[in-house]
Design an enzyme around this catalytic site. Structure first.
Site, PDB file in Angstrom:
ATOM      1  N   GLY A 186       0.842  -1.204   0.000  1.00 29.89           N
ATOM      2  CA  GLY A 186       0.000   0.000   0.000  1.00 29.89           C
ATOM      3  C   GLY A 186       0.873   1.248   0.000  1.00 29.89           C
ATOM      4  O   GLY A 186       1.830   1.336   0.772  1.00 29.89           O
ATOM      5  N   ARG A 246       1.046  -5.280  -5.191  1.00 33.19           N
ATOM      6  CA  ARG A 246       1.201  -6.419  -4.285  1.00 33.19           C
ATOM      7  C   ARG A 246       1.349  -7.626  -5.207  1.00 33.19           C
ATOM      8  O   ARG A 246       0.372  -8.096  -5.781  1.00 33.19           O
ATOM      9  CB  ARG A 246      -0.016  -6.542  -3.366  1.00 33.19           C
ATOM     10  N   SER A 247       2.608  -8.098  -5.381  1.00 27.24           N
ATOM     11  CA  SER A 247       2.886  -9.103  -6.403  1.00 27.24           C
ATOM     12  C   SER A 247       2.609 -10.529  -5.938  1.00 27.24           C
ATOM     13  O   SER A 247       3.180 -10.998  -4.960  1.00 27.24           O
ATOM     14  CB  SER A 247       4.357  -8.980  -6.829  1.00 27.24           C
ATOM     15  N   ASP A 282       5.204  -4.482   6.217  1.00 26.00           N
ATOM     16  CA  ASP A 282       5.746  -5.779   6.650  1.00 26.00           C
ATOM     17  C   ASP A 282       5.637  -6.875   5.591  1.00 26.00           C
ATOM     18  O   ASP A 282       6.532  -7.723   5.496  1.00 26.00           O
ATOM     19  CB  ASP A 282       5.146  -6.221   7.997  1.00 26.00           C
ATOM     20  N   GLY A 283       4.591  -6.838   4.755  1.00 23.00           N
ATOM     21  CA  GLY A 283       4.480  -7.825   3.680  1.00 23.00           C
ATOM     22  C   GLY A 283       5.648  -7.689   2.710  1.00 23.00           C
ATOM     23  O   GLY A 283       6.257  -8.680   2.281  1.00 23.00           O
ATOM     24  N   THR A 293       4.292   2.941   5.401  1.00 27.47           N
ATOM     25  CA  THR A 293       2.894   2.525   5.522  1.00 27.47           C
ATOM     26  C   THR A 293       2.194   3.505   6.449  1.00 27.47           C
ATOM     27  O   THR A 293       2.807   3.976   7.419  1.00 27.47           O
ATOM     28  CB  THR A 293       2.738   1.088   6.085  1.00 27.47           C
ATOM     29  N   ASP A 338      -0.024   2.694   8.493  1.00 23.31           N
ATOM     30  CA  ASP A 338      -0.542   1.971   9.660  1.00 23.31           C
ATOM     31  C   ASP A 338       0.324   2.092  10.920  1.00 23.31           C
ATOM     32  O   ASP A 338      -0.154   1.825  12.018  1.00 23.31           O
ATOM     33  CB  ASP A 338      -0.699   0.476   9.329  1.00 23.31           C
ATOM     34  N   ASP A 343       2.618   0.117  11.925  1.00 23.00           N
ATOM     35  CA  ASP A 343       2.565  -1.192  12.586  1.00 23.00           C
ATOM     36  C   ASP A 343       3.879  -1.959  12.476  1.00 23.00           C
ATOM     37  O   ASP A 343       3.891  -3.180  12.421  1.00 23.00           O
ATOM     38  CB  ASP A 343       1.414  -2.022  11.989  1.00 23.00           C
ATOM     39  N   ARG A 359      -5.356  -1.405   9.183  1.00 24.74           N
ATOM     40  CA  ARG A 359      -5.368  -2.873   9.070  1.00 24.74           C
ATOM     41  C   ARG A 359      -5.748  -3.494  10.410  1.00 24.74           C
ATOM     42  O   ARG A 359      -6.837  -3.232  10.889  1.00 24.74           O
ATOM     43  CB  ARG A 359      -4.001  -3.386   8.591  1.00 24.74           C
ATOM     44  N   ALA A 373     -12.823  12.749  20.025  1.00 25.11           N
ATOM     45  CA  ALA A 373     -13.866  11.708  19.952  1.00 25.11           C
ATOM     46  C   ALA A 373     -14.354  11.308  21.340  1.00 25.11           C
ATOM     47  O   ALA A 373     -13.595  11.329  22.305  1.00 25.11           O
ATOM     48  CB  ALA A 373     -13.314  10.481  19.237  1.00 25.11           C
ATOM     49  N   GLU A 374     -15.624  10.932  21.402  1.00 27.82           N
ATOM     50  CA  GLU A 374     -16.204  10.493  22.685  1.00 27.82           C
ATOM     51  C   GLU A 374     -15.748   9.070  23.003  1.00 27.82           C
ATOM     52  O   GLU A 374     -15.557   8.705  24.145  1.00 27.82           O
ATOM     53  CB  GLU A 374     -17.736  10.529  22.629  1.00 27.82           C
TER      54      GLU A 374
HETATM   55  O1  F6P Z   1      -1.529  -1.044   4.881  1.00 30.78           O
HETATM   56  C1  F6P Z   1      -2.106   0.132   4.409  1.00 30.78           C
HETATM   57  C2  F6P Z   1      -3.590  -0.050   4.210  1.00 30.78           C
HETATM   58  O2  F6P Z   1      -4.114   1.177   3.734  1.00 30.78           O
HETATM   59  C3  F6P Z   1      -4.372  -0.539   5.427  1.00 30.78           C
HETATM   60  O3  F6P Z   1      -4.611   0.498   6.347  1.00 30.78           O
HETATM   61  C4  F6P Z   1      -5.609  -1.109   4.769  1.00 30.78           C
HETATM   62  O4  F6P Z   1      -6.168  -2.107   5.573  1.00 30.78           O
HETATM   63  C5  F6P Z   1      -5.072  -1.680   3.486  1.00 30.78           C
HETATM   64  O5  F6P Z   1      -3.828  -1.029   3.221  1.00 30.78           O
HETATM   65  C6  F6P Z   1      -5.969  -1.504   2.288  1.00 30.78           C
HETATM   66  O6  F6P Z   1      -5.406  -2.171   1.216  1.00 30.78           O
HETATM   67  P1  F6P Z   1      -5.867  -2.013  -0.303  1.00 30.78           P
HETATM   68  O7  F6P Z   1      -5.298  -0.719  -0.815  1.00 30.78           O
HETATM   69  O8  F6P Z   1      -5.283  -3.194  -0.984  1.00 30.78           O
HETATM   70  O9  F6P Z   1      -7.357  -1.981  -0.299  1.00 30.78           O
END
Ligand code: F6P
Length: 328
Positions: free
Chosen positions: A15, A76-77, A107-108, A130, A132, A134, A176, A191-192
């Site tokens: 991504g 994403r290959s 990470d992928g 990324t 995320d 993460d 994710r 946010a609440e």
């Molecule tokens: O890892 C980045 C991300 O945007 C995540 O937050 C989300 O879950 C995922 O990629 C969405 O992937 P795609 O672009 O393949 O729909």
């Protein structure tokens, strides 16, 4: 004594995230500074397999530091997940006389790079890109800060309409299976409630908390929901549950989606990308390979790629507590 490297390649994979272009620019310019050739690989590992390469010099990355997305494109290959695919990729690199590969991705993408290194001994280096956040070994991944700002801007706008109509909004954000975007933007957007996969609030407590907010005089509410949160099957089921279990609440759902991945990178992400690119190139020139560059305690540090992949980032408990206090 490290071997003298004459040619490196760089690709973006998985991504996309804001700041990837700034990182490409930094890698290319650091190579130019050290008088080594830099090859841009198009469409991530797909382009590596097909030999879709282009030599880049300092001028070929002009005017991109402020641009979202990635000029090298991303993919994403599926083929790179096969030994045959990776064998083809290795062949392409050898034919082009490339001696090291810098992978900008999540990470992928790093898992692919590590397997590739283990199979062919090809030197790799990761730059975490990324939204995320993460990845272990860096406090910030590239694009996280920009995505936070994008989300907060969206929450502010939704709050305007939520308060005009006395409505409750569930806003779904990306991430994710982690809640870093949700937790940070939930606090910044006032946010609440913030629903994240790392903490199981439960539907009853959610309803209880929303009732409490209402009784305390709040006429509208924002609930941030991380896409990986498991409290309901999905955000629309959450809405249905609240509709059924709470009277007089006018509920709406907003899924922010891929807009979170776009846009001009923040100052923070541009600086981070510039630092990471230089660190990645110079580490490879020093003979350090199979690492990921990251920001730790304000400094550029290297983390072995397998640690970065295997580790799981932790949610900041202090932020959780702050968010609880702020929603009083
Ligand atoms: O890892 C980045 C991300 O945007 C995540 O937050 C989300 O879950 C995922 O990629 C969405 O992937 P795609 O672009 O393949 O729909």
């Amino acid at each position: 004594m490290p071997k003298t490297i004459k040619k490196l390649a760089v690709l973006t994979s998985g991504g996309d995230s804001p700041g990837m272009n700034a990182a490409i620019r930094s890698v290319v310019r650091a190579c130019a500074y050290h008088n080594i050739k830099c090859i841009g690989v198009y469409r991530g590992y797909e382009g590596l397999i097909e030999g879709d390469f282009n030599e880049m010099d300092a001028r070929s990355v002009k005017g991109i530091i402020n641009k979202g997305g990635t000029i090298l494109k991303s993919a994403r290959s599926k083929e790179f997940r096969t030994v045959e695919g990776r064998q083809k990729a290795f062949q392409s690199l050898i034919e082009a006389e490339i001696e090291g590969l810098i992978v900008i991705g999540g990470d992928g993408s790093f898992t692919g790079a590590l397997i590739f290194n283990q199979e062919f001994g090809f030197p790799v280096m990761g730059i975490p890109g990324t939204i995320d956040n993460d990845i272990v070994g860096t406090s910030h991944t590239l694009g996280f800060d920009t995505a936070l700002n994008t989300v907060v801007d969206a929450i502010d706008k939704i709050r305007d309409t939520a308060s005009s109509h006395n409505r409750l909004f569930f806003i779904e954000v990306m991430g994710r299976d982690v809640g870093h975007i949700a937790l940070n933007t939930g606090i910044a957007g006032g946010a609440e409630e913030i629903l994240i996969p790392e903490e199981d609030l439960g539907l009853d407590r959610l309803v209880e908390s929303l009732n409490k907010s209402r009784k305390s005089g709040k006429s509208s509410s924002i609930v941030i929901v991380a896409e990986g949160d498991k409290i309901g099957k999905n955000i629309f089921e959450l809405k249905d549950y609240v509709d059924e279990n709470m009277e007089d609440y006018d509920v709406r759902v907003s899924v922010l989606g891929h807009m979170q991945r776009g846009g001009s990178p923040s100052c923070f992400d541009r600086v981070l990308a510039s630092r990471m690119g230089v660190k990645a190139v110079e580490s490879m020139l020093n003979g350090q390979t199979n690492y990921m560059v990251g920001l730790l305690n304000g400094k550029m540090e290297l983390t072995p790629l397998d640690n970065a992949i295997k580790g799981k980032t932790k949610i900041n408990l202090e932020l959780l507590r702050v968010s609880d206090i702020m929603s009083t």
